[in-house]
Design a protein around this motif. Structure first.
Motif, PDB file in Angstrom:
ATOM      1  N   ARG A   1       0.807  -1.221   0.000  1.00 42.49           N
ATOM      2  CA  ARG A   1       0.000   0.000   0.000  1.00 42.49           C
ATOM      3  C   ARG A   1       0.844   1.277   0.000  1.00 42.49           C
ATOM      4  NH1 ARG A   1      -3.012  -2.628  -2.068  1.00 42.49           N
ATOM      5  NH2 ARG A   1      -4.869  -3.673  -1.248  1.00 42.49           N
ATOM      6  N   ARG A   2       2.138   1.144  -0.152  1.00 46.09           N
ATOM      7  CA  ARG A   2       2.972   2.345  -0.207  1.00 46.09           C
ATOM      8  C   ARG A   2       2.629   3.189  -1.439  1.00 46.09           C
ATOM      9  NH1 ARG A   2       8.964   0.036  -0.030  1.00 46.09           N
ATOM     10  NH2 ARG A   2       7.956  -1.532  -1.337  1.00 46.09           N
ATOM     11  N   MET A   3       2.838   4.495  -1.341  1.00 45.04           N
ATOM     12  CA  MET A   3       2.619   5.374  -2.482  1.00 45.04           C
ATOM     13  C   MET A   3       3.705   5.088  -3.518  1.00 45.04           C
ATOM     14  SD  MET A   3       0.186   7.642  -3.027  1.00 45.04           S
ATOM     15  CE  MET A   3      -0.274   8.555  -1.561  1.00 45.04           C
ATOM     16  N   LYS A   4       3.270   4.830  -4.757  1.00 43.19           N
ATOM     17  CA  LYS A   4       4.225   4.451  -5.808  1.00 43.19           C
ATOM     18  C   LYS A   4       4.430   5.623  -6.758  1.00 43.19           C
ATOM     19  CE  LYS A   4       2.804  -0.315  -5.266  1.00 43.19           C
ATOM     20  NZ  LYS A   4       1.864   0.066  -4.161  1.00 43.19           N
ATOM     21  N   LEU A   5       5.712   5.977  -6.953  1.00 41.71           N
ATOM     22  CA  LEU A   5       6.083   7.085  -7.830  1.00 41.71           C
ATOM     23  C   LEU A   5       6.900   6.529  -8.990  1.00 41.71           C
ATOM     24  CD1 LEU A   5       6.612   8.159  -4.571  1.00 41.71           C
ATOM     25  CD2 LEU A   5       6.409  10.298  -5.849  1.00 41.71           C
ATOM     26  N   LEU A   6       6.508   6.882 -10.211  1.00 41.42           N
ATOM     27  CA  LEU A   6       7.147   6.332 -11.412  1.00 41.42           C
ATOM     28  C   LEU A   6       7.932   7.401 -12.153  1.00 41.42           C
ATOM     29  CD1 LEU A   6       7.422   3.977 -13.529  1.00 41.42           C
ATOM     30  CD2 LEU A   6       5.361   4.922 -14.606  1.00 41.42           C
ATOM     31  N   LEU A   7       9.217   7.130 -12.389  1.00 38.60           N
ATOM     32  CA  LEU A   7      10.037   7.950 -13.276  1.00 38.60           C
ATOM     33  C   LEU A   7      10.253   7.132 -14.550  1.00 38.60           C
ATOM     34  CD1 LEU A   7      13.423   9.733 -12.336  1.00 38.60           C
ATOM     35  CD2 LEU A   7      12.683   9.162 -14.635  1.00 38.60           C
ATOM     36  N   ALA A   8       9.543   7.507 -15.612  1.00 34.15           N
ATOM     37  CA  ALA A   8       9.631   6.775 -16.881  1.00 34.15           C
ATOM     38  C   ALA A   8      10.510   7.550 -17.850  1.00 34.15           C
ATOM     39  CB  ALA A   8       8.237   6.581 -17.476  1.00 34.15           C
ATOM     40  N   GLY A   9      11.533   6.908 -18.359  1.00 37.20           N
ATOM     41  CA  GLY A   9      12.431   7.563 -19.307  1.00 37.20           C
ATOM     42  C   GLY A   9      13.751   6.829 -19.372  1.00 37.20           C
ATOM     43  N   ARG A  10      14.450   7.012 -20.486  1.00 37.87           N
ATOM     44  CA  ARG A  10      15.713   6.308 -20.652  1.00 37.87           C
ATOM     45  C   ARG A  10      16.670   6.659 -19.509  1.00 37.87           C
ATOM     46  NH1 ARG A  10      15.512  10.708 -23.837  1.00 37.87           N
ATOM     47  NH2 ARG A  10      17.347  12.033 -24.018  1.00 37.87           N
ATOM     48  N   LEU A  11      17.551   5.712 -19.206  1.00 34.32           N
ATOM     49  CA  LEU A  11      18.515   5.923 -18.131  1.00 34.32           C
ATOM     50  C   LEU A  11      19.647   6.801 -18.649  1.00 34.32           C
ATOM     51  CD1 LEU A  11      18.740   2.418 -16.426  1.00 34.32           C
ATOM     52  CD2 LEU A  11      17.726   4.491 -15.499  1.00 34.32           C
TER      53      LEU A  11
END
Length: 388
Positions: A199-209
């Motif tokens: 149930r933790r808040m999930k944060l997504l960083l989408a993009g090439r490394l």
């Protein structure tokens, strides 16, 4: 949009692998085919080539990604032959190196030339400014945001009448939450090793490394949150290293050194971004250099997710701070730690309301249909001006 009879578009792009320019190439090619024209793309190739052809476009494979002058001359000759053989109506370049070959070929054959400024190209010398200016030497320049347009005017002194802003578009059919089946979300959670009960808040960083995407700064922000006793978040880095193995290792080492293995995960390349945005609660775009548009800030908003984004570049146009997300000071780990904490603390109900506001605004302003309609109108304008 009605195209002239026998309209043929030739777009020139280094590769069709991944990225905003590549996706826009595919979108515009599909729109031209739907409008009854022919769509050709000169490129080295890439994983999106199959989709181009499935949509009715045609691939002209050649090494247009090169910066070797001799190969560029060879590409120009190949493009001249292609333009004449296919009776191309407009040549549209989407990157600087191939733009030289494309411009030479267009001038040789008397074909209208259009270029899209997909990024803000900085120049520290006269030579680099001349190199960048190849994108402004045709009949029309397309800027992908007002931020990019202002840069072009300041950097190159282009006649404003020769410049049009067409924001990038998002495929609203693909990015529709109700069309993403639960099994797609479940499969992605399983692939990423996520517990459905987490149930933790999930944060997504989408993009090439790559360094400019801000991964290391986010690791530092997460380190500060953990030091303050917070364990209520999970940060996901989704993206290809595209050969930047040392940078990926650097990010991995930073995560381990901070003891963040339970809070920050690298999940690799993702082919199902609509499902990825449904896995997360908040999207992030912490770029350290301004993005000219920032599709990764718009796609999650279309999916009903608020965004934390660096306060510069095109994101200042696409994110309304406090309404559809938050704009955060650039490359400031402390500011990002505070912003992440604030986003978590507003709770799911407030995040859902912000997400709905984000979806309404993004769907109105940034549809791929609106982008394609405006691009085809720009082509018509160029052809009319040539005819006069």
């Amino acid at each position: 949009m009605t195209l002239p009879p026998d309209f043929t578009l030739l777009q020139v792009v280094p590769e069709l692998d991944t990225g905003g320019a590549e996706q826009t190439t595919i979108d515009v090619a599909q729109a031209v085919v739907r409008a009854g024209g022919k769509a050709l793309v000169a490129t080295r190739g890439g994983r999106m080539a199959a989709r181009l052809e499935a949509d009715g476009g045609r691939l002209a494979q050649m090494p247009v990604q090169t910066k070797n002058p001799l190969v560029m001359l060879g590409n120009a000759a190949r493009l001249v032959d292609l333009i004449r053989r296919e009776k191309v109506s407009i040549v549209h370049a989407r990157s600087r190196a191939p733009a030289f070959s494309a411009l030479w070929a267009a001038q040789t054959t008397g074909t209208p030339f259009v270029a899209t400024y997909h990024g803000v190209y900085n120049a520290k010398s006269g030579l680099k400014r001349w190199y960048n200016a190849v994108m402004t030497r045709g009949d029309l320049v397309i800027a992908n945001s007002d931020y990019t347009r202002d840069h072009i005017l300041a950097e190159h002194g282009v006649d404003p009448d020769k410049l049009v802003t067409i924001p990038r578009g998002v495929d609203l059919e693909r990015f529709t939450p109700s069309w993403v089946t639960p099994d797609r979300v479940d499969n992605l959670r399983a692939a990423w090793g996520l517990d459905p009960a987490d149930r933790r808040m999930k944060l997504l960083l989408a993009g090439r490394l790559t360094r400019i995407k801000g991964h290391l700064m986010i690791v530092e922000a997460a380190t500060r949150l953990k030091a303050r006793g917070r364990r209520d978040f999970l940060i996901l880095f989704a993206g290809d290293d595209q050969g930047r193995i040392e940078y990926r290792h650097e990010v991995e080492r930073a995560i381990v050194a901070a003891g963040l293995e339970e809070q920050v995960k690298l999940v690799g390349h993702c082919d199902d971004m609509p499902a990825a945005y449904l896995v997360c609660d908040i999207a992030m775009l912490p770029t350290t250099k301004p993005e000219s548009f920032g599709r990764a800030a718009v796609e999650p908003q279309v999916m009903g997710k608020p965004v934390l984004a660096s306060d510069h570049g095109g994101t200042t146009e696409t994110v309304v701070s406090g309404e559809t997300g938050w704009l955060v000071p650039v490359d400031d780990p402390e500011a990002w730690a505070l912003a992440i904490a604030k986003a978590i603390d507003v709770g799911h109900a407030r995040l859902a309301a912000m997400g709905q506001a984000a979806a309404n605004r993004a769907r109105r302003l940034y549809s791929v249909d609106a982008m394609c309609e405006a691009t085809l109108a720009a082509y018509a304008r160029v052809l009319e001006a040539r005819a006069r």
